[in-house]
Design a protein around this motif. Structure first.
Motif, mmCIF file in Angstrom:
data_model
loop_
_atom_site.group_PDB
_atom_site.id
_atom_site.type_symbol
_atom_site.label_atom_id
_atom_site.label_comp_id
_atom_site.label_asym_id
_atom_site.label_seq_id
_atom_site.Cartn_x
_atom_site.Cartn_y
_atom_site.Cartn_z
ATOM 1 N N UNK A 98 -10.583 -93.851 16.779
ATOM 2 C CA UNK A 98 -11.358 -93.161 15.747
ATOM 3 C C UNK A 98 -10.521 -92.890 14.494
ATOM 4 N N UNK A 99 -9.988 -93.952 13.919
ATOM 5 C CA UNK A 99 -9.104 -93.857 12.758
ATOM 6 C C UNK A 99 -9.918 -93.689 11.478
ATOM 7 N N UNK A 100 -9.585 -92.658 10.720
ATOM 8 C CA UNK A 100 -10.088 -92.481 9.361
ATOM 9 C C UNK A 100 -8.881 -92.478 8.429
ATOM 10 N N UNK A 101 -8.855 -93.427 7.500
ATOM 11 C CA UNK A 101 -7.703 -93.585 6.616
ATOM 12 C C UNK A 101 -8.194 -94.169 5.298
ATOM 13 N N UNK A 102 -7.598 -93.720 4.215
ATOM 14 C CA UNK A 102 -7.960 -94.295 2.925
ATOM 15 C C UNK A 102 -6.745 -94.445 2.034
ATOM 16 N N UNK A 103 -6.810 -95.472 1.177
ATOM 17 C CA UNK A 103 -5.759 -95.753 0.209
ATOM 18 C C UNK A 103 -6.427 -95.896 -1.142
ATOM 19 N N UNK A 104 -6.010 -95.102 -2.108
ATOM 20 C CA UNK A 104 -6.591 -95.144 -3.442
ATOM 21 C C UNK A 104 -5.750 -96.032 -4.356
ATOM 22 N N UNK A 105 -6.380 -96.556 -5.379
ATOM 23 C CA UNK A 105 -5.690 -97.440 -6.315
ATOM 24 C C UNK A 105 -4.484 -96.731 -6.941
ATOM 25 N N UNK A 106 -3.383 -97.462 -7.005
ATOM 26 C CA UNK A 106 -2.186 -96.934 -7.643
ATOM 27 C C UNK A 106 -1.256 -96.178 -6.720
ATOM 28 N N UNK A 107 -1.657 -95.971 -5.476
ATOM 29 C CA UNK A 107 -0.842 -95.187 -4.549
ATOM 30 C C UNK A 107 0.171 -96.055 -3.791
ATOM 31 N N UNK A 108 1.192 -95.371 -3.274
ATOM 32 C CA UNK A 108 1.961 -95.861 -2.137
ATOM 33 C C UNK A 108 1.605 -94.949 -0.970
ATOM 34 N N UNK A 109 1.062 -95.530 0.078
ATOM 35 C CA UNK A 109 0.705 -94.774 1.281
ATOM 36 C C UNK A 109 1.517 -95.343 2.439
ATOM 37 N N UNK A 110 2.076 -94.463 3.259
ATOM 38 C CA UNK A 110 2.838 -94.939 4.408
ATOM 39 C C UNK A 110 2.152 -94.526 5.707
ATOM 40 N N UNK A 111 2.308 -95.378 6.706
ATOM 41 C CA UNK A 111 1.849 -95.099 8.062
ATOM 42 C C UNK A 111 3.078 -95.046 8.946
ATOM 43 N N UNK A 112 3.304 -93.894 9.549
ATOM 44 C CA UNK A 112 4.500 -93.663 10.359
ATOM 45 C C UNK A 112 4.134 -93.573 11.832
ATOM 46 N N UNK A 113 5.062 -93.980 12.659
ATOM 47 C CA UNK A 113 4.845 -93.867 14.097
ATOM 48 C C UNK A 113 5.907 -94.644 14.839
ATOM 49 N N UNK A 114 6.131 -94.290 16.087
ATOM 50 C CA UNK A 114 7.127 -94.966 16.905
ATOM 51 C C UNK A 114 6.583 -96.245 17.502
ATOM 52 N N UNK A 115 7.380 -96.853 18.387
ATOM 53 C CA UNK A 115 6.944 -98.052 19.086
ATOM 54 C C UNK A 115 5.706 -97.756 19.915
ATOM 55 N N UNK A 116 4.798 -98.725 19.972
ATOM 56 C CA UNK A 116 3.571 -98.624 20.779
ATOM 57 C C UNK A 116 2.630 -97.526 20.295
ATOM 58 N N UNK A 117 2.790 -97.105 19.027
ATOM 59 C CA UNK A 117 1.881 -96.080 18.494
ATOM 60 C C UNK A 117 0.579 -96.691 17.978
ATOM 61 N N UNK A 118 0.586 -98.016 17.743
ATOM 62 C CA UNK A 118 -0.610 -98.687 17.234
ATOM 63 C C UNK A 118 -0.501 -99.157 15.802
ATOM 64 N N UNK A 119 0.693 -99.059 15.209
ATOM 65 C CA UNK A 119 0.852 -99.400 13.785
ATOM 66 C C UNK A 119 0.515 -100.869 13.507
#
Length: 241
Positions: free
Chosen positions: A25-46
């Motif tokens: 149930x992932x809700x995520x958004x990236x707006x124009x002009x941004x740098x967005x990072x997704x963090x997580x360890x191994x096997x987190x689903x990245x």
């Protein structure tokens, strides 16, 4: 400045491999002009998150939207044409081909020849070492040089959104810092960037906002500054939340 309408949005996305649920149930958004990072360890689903965005994995629930358009499950080639470009983990260059030939693959869908030549000059300015290695086989380059070529190749598609999978992997610390400075410069030149990364400190140092993924679920989402100072951040990142 960023627009109100997200450039990329994941809405209630769940992804399975067979009976195993990887994203929840992932809700995520990236707006124009941004740098967005997704963090997580191994096997987190990245990595599964990136594969879901790029269409190589089709979610079992929810949808992926680019510029408000539903792109869920579209083939990757179509998505490149719509403005997505990827710097994969471990670079994945064509090692027997020259650096120039690898760069040309990045713009194979484009027909705007004059603009393509301008973009070659742009990436040579960003990566002077790439210009020096144009006739060399990509497999003979150092790890840092290969990362530069992979980034330059992705930029040759002139993407709306640049996706980066673990850009610090396998690089010496000094090269990691240089790499992230270049990512910041790419963003300042107008490209929106989504960085998937284990190195939280480096990623947050250049990001506007960040998400923390744990066992397929987003457990924290905030501005980079607030995530840096959030006492829950370390617990979430280490899998203790």
């Amino acid at each position: 400045m960023t627009d109100a309408e997200p450039l990329l949005r994941l809405r209630n996305v769940s992804t399975h491999y067979g009976a195993i649920q990887v994203l929840r149930e992932i809700d995520l958004e990236i707006r124009r002009g941004e740098v967005v990072c997704l963090l997580g360890g191994n096997a987190s689903g990245k990595t599964t998150m990136l594969k879901t965005i790029l269409g190589s994995v089709v979610p079992t629930q929810g949808e992926v939207l680019l510029d408000g358009r539903r792109i869920t499950g579209l083939p990757t080639q179509r998505l490149v044409g719509l403005g997505l470009s990827m710097v994969p983990e471990n670079r994945r260059l064509f090692k027997r081909m020259t650096v120039r030939e690898n760069l040309e693959l990045g713009c194979y869908l484009r027909r705007d020849t004059e603009e393509v030549e301008k973009d070659f000059e742009r990436v040579y300015t960003l990566f002077p070492r790439v210009r020096q290695r144009l006739g060399q086989r990509a497999g003979t380059l150092s790890g840092g040089e290969q990362q530069m070529v992979a980034m330059a190749r992705a930029l040759m598609a002139r993407p709306k959104l640049l996706l980066m999978d673990e850009p610090s992997m396998g690089l010496a610390p000094v090269l990691v810092e240089q790499n992230f400075e270049i990512i910041r410069e790419i963003n300042q030149q107008g490209t929106t960037v989504f960085v998937v990364e284990q190195n939280a400190t480096m990623a947050l140092s250049i990001a506007d906002r960040g998400y923390v993924l744990q066992t397929g679920k987003i457990v924290l989402a905030d501005t980079a500054e607030k995530l840096m100072s959030n006492p829950r951040m370390q617990a979430a990142y280490l899998g203790e939340l």
